[in-house]
Design a protein around this motif. Structure first.
Motif, mmCIF file in Angstrom:
data_model
loop_
_atom_site.group_PDB
_atom_site.id
_atom_site.type_symbol
_atom_site.label_atom_id
_atom_site.label_comp_id
_atom_site.label_asym_id
_atom_site.label_seq_id
_atom_site.Cartn_x
_atom_site.Cartn_y
_atom_site.Cartn_z
ATOM 1 N N ILE A 391 39.608 -0.718 0.008
ATOM 2 C CA ILE A 391 39.743 -1.072 1.416
ATOM 3 C C ILE A 391 38.369 -1.469 1.936
ATOM 4 O O ILE A 391 37.428 -0.659 1.925
ATOM 5 C CB ILE A 391 40.309 0.092 2.249
ATOM 6 C CG1 ILE A 391 41.754 0.376 1.844
ATOM 7 C CG2 ILE A 391 40.218 -0.213 3.739
ATOM 8 C CD1 ILE A 391 42.398 1.523 2.605
ATOM 9 N N PHE A 392 38.244 -2.741 2.344
ATOM 10 C CA PHE A 392 37.004 -3.271 2.914
ATOM 11 C C PHE A 392 37.300 -3.718 4.340
ATOM 12 O O PHE A 392 38.241 -4.501 4.568
ATOM 13 C CB PHE A 392 36.487 -4.480 2.119
ATOM 14 C CG PHE A 392 36.074 -4.178 0.696
ATOM 15 C CD1 PHE A 392 35.961 -2.880 0.222
ATOM 16 C CD2 PHE A 392 35.784 -5.219 -0.181
ATOM 17 C CE1 PHE A 392 35.574 -2.625 -1.093
ATOM 18 C CE2 PHE A 392 35.393 -4.980 -1.490
ATOM 19 C CZ PHE A 392 35.294 -3.679 -1.947
ATOM 20 N N TYR A 393 36.505 -3.260 5.288
ATOM 21 C CA TYR A 393 36.731 -3.632 6.682
ATOM 22 C C TYR A 393 35.484 -4.295 7.246
ATOM 23 O O TYR A 393 34.380 -3.734 7.162
ATOM 24 C CB TYR A 393 37.077 -2.397 7.503
ATOM 25 C CG TYR A 393 37.412 -2.704 8.943
ATOM 26 C CD1 TYR A 393 38.425 -3.602 9.269
ATOM 27 C CD2 TYR A 393 36.728 -2.065 9.975
ATOM 28 C CE1 TYR A 393 38.743 -3.876 10.588
ATOM 29 C CE2 TYR A 393 37.038 -2.334 11.302
ATOM 30 C CZ TYR A 393 38.045 -3.241 11.600
ATOM 31 O OH TYR A 393 38.355 -3.513 12.908
ATOM 32 N N THR A 394 35.657 -5.502 7.782
ATOM 33 C CA THR A 394 34.530 -6.271 8.306
ATOM 34 C C THR A 394 34.498 -6.217 9.819
ATOM 35 O O THR A 394 35.515 -6.421 10.488
ATOM 36 C CB THR A 394 34.621 -7.736 7.848
ATOM 37 O OG1 THR A 394 35.888 -8.272 8.244
ATOM 38 C CG2 THR A 394 34.484 -7.837 6.342
ATOM 39 N N GLU A 395 33.302 -5.917 10.351
ATOM 40 C CA GLU A 395 33.072 -5.952 11.788
ATOM 41 C C GLU A 395 31.955 -6.942 12.087
ATOM 42 O O GLU A 395 31.134 -7.250 11.222
ATOM 43 C CB GLU A 395 32.679 -4.564 12.310
ATOM 44 C CG GLU A 395 33.724 -3.481 12.085
ATOM 45 C CD GLU A 395 33.244 -2.109 12.553
ATOM 46 O OE1 GLU A 395 32.066 -1.989 12.960
ATOM 47 O OE2 GLU A 395 34.041 -1.158 12.512
ATOM 48 N N ASN A 396 31.907 -7.431 13.318
ATOM 49 C CA ASN A 396 30.836 -8.320 13.779
ATOM 50 C C ASN A 396 30.655 -9.491 12.817
ATOM 51 O O ASN A 396 31.592 -10.219 12.534
ATOM 52 C CB ASN A 396 29.547 -7.534 13.991
ATOM 53 C CG ASN A 396 29.719 -6.431 15.026
ATOM 54 O OD1 ASN A 396 30.565 -6.553 15.922
ATOM 55 N ND2 ASN A 396 28.942 -5.369 14.916
ATOM 56 N N SER A 397 29.458 -9.646 12.231
ATOM 57 C CA SER A 397 29.182 -10.819 11.390
ATOM 58 C C SER A 397 29.421 -10.575 9.900
ATOM 59 O O SER A 397 29.100 -11.422 9.068
ATOM 60 C CB SER A 397 27.726 -11.266 11.591
ATOM 61 O OG SER A 397 26.827 -10.240 11.201
ATOM 62 N N ALA A 398 29.974 -9.441 9.558
ATOM 63 C CA ALA A 398 30.196 -9.139 8.136
ATOM 64 C C ALA A 398 31.260 -10.059 7.534
ATOM 65 O O ALA A 398 32.184 -10.506 8.219
ATOM 66 C CB ALA A 398 30.608 -7.684 7.968
ATOM 67 N N GLU A 399 31.117 -10.343 6.236
ATOM 68 C CA GLU A 399 32.065 -11.168 5.498
ATOM 69 C C GLU A 399 32.513 -10.429 4.244
ATOM 70 O O GLU A 399 31.795 -9.568 3.715
ATOM 71 C CB GLU A 399 31.409 -12.479 5.055
ATOM 72 C CG GLU A 399 30.764 -13.294 6.142
ATOM 73 C CD GLU A 399 30.011 -14.473 5.542
ATOM 74 O OE1 GLU A 399 30.559 -15.123 4.629
ATOM 75 O OE2 GLU A 399 28.868 -14.709 5.963
ATOM 76 N N MET A 400 33.686 -10.804 3.746
ATOM 77 C CA MET A 400 34.148 -10.231 2.478
ATOM 78 C C MET A 400 33.250 -10.678 1.335
ATOM 79 O O MET A 400 32.930 -9.899 0.448
ATOM 80 C CB MET A 400 35.591 -10.631 2.201
ATOM 81 C CG MET A 400 36.571 -10.094 3.225
ATOM 82 S SD MET A 400 36.699 -8.301 3.198
ATOM 83 C CE MET A 400 37.674 -8.059 1.740
ATOM 84 N N GLY A 401 32.899 -11.958 1.299
ATOM 85 C CA GLY A 401 32.008 -12.474 0.271
ATOM 86 C C GLY A 401 32.714 -13.025 -0.946
ATOM 87 O O GLY A 401 32.091 -13.677 -1.788
ATOM 88 N N ALA A 402 33.992 -12.737 -1.099
ATOM 89 C CA ALA A 402 34.770 -13.252 -2.236
ATOM 90 C C ALA A 402 36.236 -13.242 -1.840
ATOM 91 O O ALA A 402 36.634 -12.622 -0.850
ATOM 92 C CB ALA A 402 34.526 -12.408 -3.486
#
Length: 582
Positions: A391-402
């Motif tokens: 489980i990856f959760y992105t906030e603000n400017s974060a990206e998954m990256g793949a």
């Protein structure tokens, strides 16, 4: 009444047959360490001493009757100048309570020793050149002389300024090239290893390149590392089958590095960056490592120093041991990464010098919350990397990256909550019962709580039970730690029976050690009674797993006299006697 008095008299006589040798000058110390009998205590009177070189020890105690060399009061015996101890093929000796401020000497050398315990000492050396502070190894001209089962615990290591390590574990020379085995480093406080060097200033180094294919079985556990910035590798592991667990790292620039060797385990550690640049987590090379139940928060490192760093290698197996071996078959599961600058960095090439990407790595059931940068930064595509249940959760400017399928990575708010400066799963968390795959070796979470039939994602298993294994503070480590119970490192060997050993030293003032073994899971109570049968201290009163335990017991608030300590485990009751002499 006469019978009771006679029993006590016989006990006191037996105890005093084990001598207490009081030392107030160095010449007598050098004589006493090699003439002492098993069970003897050599007490050094408080004061400052310079041994003028080596205190060489070739003597040995026994398992039940170690020889104890102890300061009159912890930290009040200072060895300075050219002082150091040289243990040569010794066994069953305890060195306790000394403050080392020597200059440019390795202050403790263990050469082909076993069952030596270095405990409750203070190391603040006044080094001016490259120096290893404690060295465990073999004998330089005897490849058959081996070292094993030594313990370094409850010490303070502070203020390293020159290259070299606080603790170095080596082994036997060629042609054997075998690492010291089954050593344990626990409950120490490592702090202020500065400034940064390019290499060879790790706080702990386990093994070295030529030993790296031998098994060390070293355990590093329950230590606190603060501001250990001297080397890109905070701990450098260079042997096989080692374990690093239950440690806390704060503001340490660099990574815990599995630099050489195979099949090591890193679990249940805390990494806190506290906003300091270059703070990192775990970096690995080699085959079949397991990384699980670790917690990373506020780390700012990248490239070599990301929370989980999987660079390319420049070697794919063979005898060039100084190379960076390709990562093969690592298992990275049930870790929690919260608000770090980066999370997973995969395939860094070191400016094109490393061309062999990680292969057959499993990344599963990890929980990441990020508010900047890429969660997964892939510089070189790995070979057959398997993602599932994360489980990856992105906030603000974060990206998954793949790009991931939902089976590989679910991008959803895990609904975590902060309590006592740690992030936990809330009762509504999307991570509950959502793990994938079968990783039965992770049967408990980072807090030592049992995982349910379907495990939760991340290091924390949601529970309302008592939380154990919180981040360490200076109250739990070092020479003045409050009384603690610790499990011995050979957990593969379950005791065949329940044993309560005689405390040592005995007589004591005011610190003594009590060892016990239990062979079944259950409630354990260990208490201290006076001669009238009144319970004066409770040392243990909780459920314990089978294993080997050690209590550091302080009688500082008790009066001189005879005491009894009693172990109750199930229907079994054991009692022994001890004498406190102030």
């Amino acid at each position: 009444m006469k019978k009771i008095f006679l029993i006590l008299l016989l006990f006191v006589s037996a105890v005093f047959a084990q001598s207490k040798i009081v030392i107030s000058n160095i010449s007598k110390l050098k004589d006493a360490v090699n003439t002492a009998s098993p069970g003897d205590t050599i007490q050094i009177k408080n004061g400052k001493y310079d041994t003028g070189g080596s205190v060489r020890i070739t003597n040995s105690g026994t398992t039940d009757k170690p020889i104890v060399i102890a300061a009159e009061s912890v930290g009040e015996v200072e060895l300075t100048g050219d002082s150091y101890f040289d243990f040569r093929q010794c066994a069953n000796i305890v060195l306790e309570g000394i403050k080392f401020t020597s200059t440019d000497y390795t202050v403790i050398k263990l050469q082909a020793c076993n069952n030596i315990r270095i405990t409750r000492n203070i190391f603040k050396l006044k080094e001016t050149s490259s120096l290893k502070w404690i060295l465990i190894g073999g004998v330089w001209n005897d490849p058959t002389a081996m070292s094993s089962y030594n313990r370094i615990d409850h010490n303070l290591f502070e203020g390293k300024t020159q290259p070299g390590n606080f603790i170095t574990i080596d082994g036997s020379p060629e042609p054997t090239y075998k690492s010291s085995q089954h050593d344990r480093i626990d409950h120490n406080h490592f702090k202020n290893n500065n400034p940064r060097a390019v290499n060879e200033k790790e706080s702990i180094r386990i093994g070295w390149s030529e030993l790296s294919m031998s098994s060390g079985y070293t355990t590093v556990e329950y230590n606190l590392f603060e501001d250990c910035n001297g080397d890109p590798e905070i701990i450098s592991v260079k042997s096989c089958d080692d374990t690093v667990r239950y440690n806390t790292f704060r503001r340490c620039q660099g990574t815990l590095s599995l630099r050489h060797g195979n099949r090591s385990v890193v679990n249940n550690n805390y990494f806190f960056g506290d906003g300091v640049e270059g703070t990192g987590g775990i970096r690995i090379y080699g085959d079949d490592h397991k990384i699980y139940n670790n917690y990373f928060e506020g780390l700012k490192g990248t490239k070599w120093d990301a929370p989980i760093t999987l660079t390319n290698g420049d070697y794919d197996g063979g005898s060039s041991y100084s190379k960076h071996f390709r990562i093969n078959r690592a298992t990275i599961v049930y870790n929690t990464l919260i608000y770090n600058d980066h999370a997973f960095e995969i395939g860094y090439t070191n400016n094109g010098n490393y061309s062999k990407p990680p292969r057959d790595v499993v990344i599963a059931n990890n929980l990441v919350v990020a508010d900047k940068n890429k969660i997964v930064d892939v510089i070189t595509q790995p070979i057959n990397m398997k993602w599932s249940g994360n489980i990856f959760y992105t906030e603000n400017s974060a990206e998954m990256g793949a790009d991931f399928t939902e089976a590989m990575v679910l991008n959803t708010d895990p609904a975590i909550i902060k309590n006592n400066d740690l992030w936990f799963l809330s009762e509504t968390s999307a991570a509950i019962n959502k793990s994938a795959g079968d990783y039965t070796f992770v049967d408990k979470d980072i807090h030592n709580q049992t995982r349910n039939a379907v495990y939760d994602v991340g290091a924390d298993e949601y529970s309302t039970d008592v939380v154990y294994n919180l981040p360490l503070t200076e109250q739990e480590v070092g020479p003045f730690a409050r009384t603690v119970t610790t499990v011995e490192n050979n957990i593969k060997s379950i005791p065949k029976s329940i044993i309560l050993s005689q405390n040592y030293p005995n007589p004591f003032n005011p610190i003594s050690n009590i060892n016990y073994k239990i062979n079944d899971f259950g409630h354990v109570k260990l208490s201290v009674y006076d001669v009238l049968g009144k319970e004066v201290l409770v040392l243990v009163d909780e459920v314990k797993s089978p294993g080997y335990y050690n209590i550091i017991f302080s009688g500082v608030n008790l009066t001189s006299g005879v005491y009894f300590y009693r172990l109750i485990s199930g229907k079994n009751i054991f009692t022994r006697k001890m004498i406190l002499l102030k």
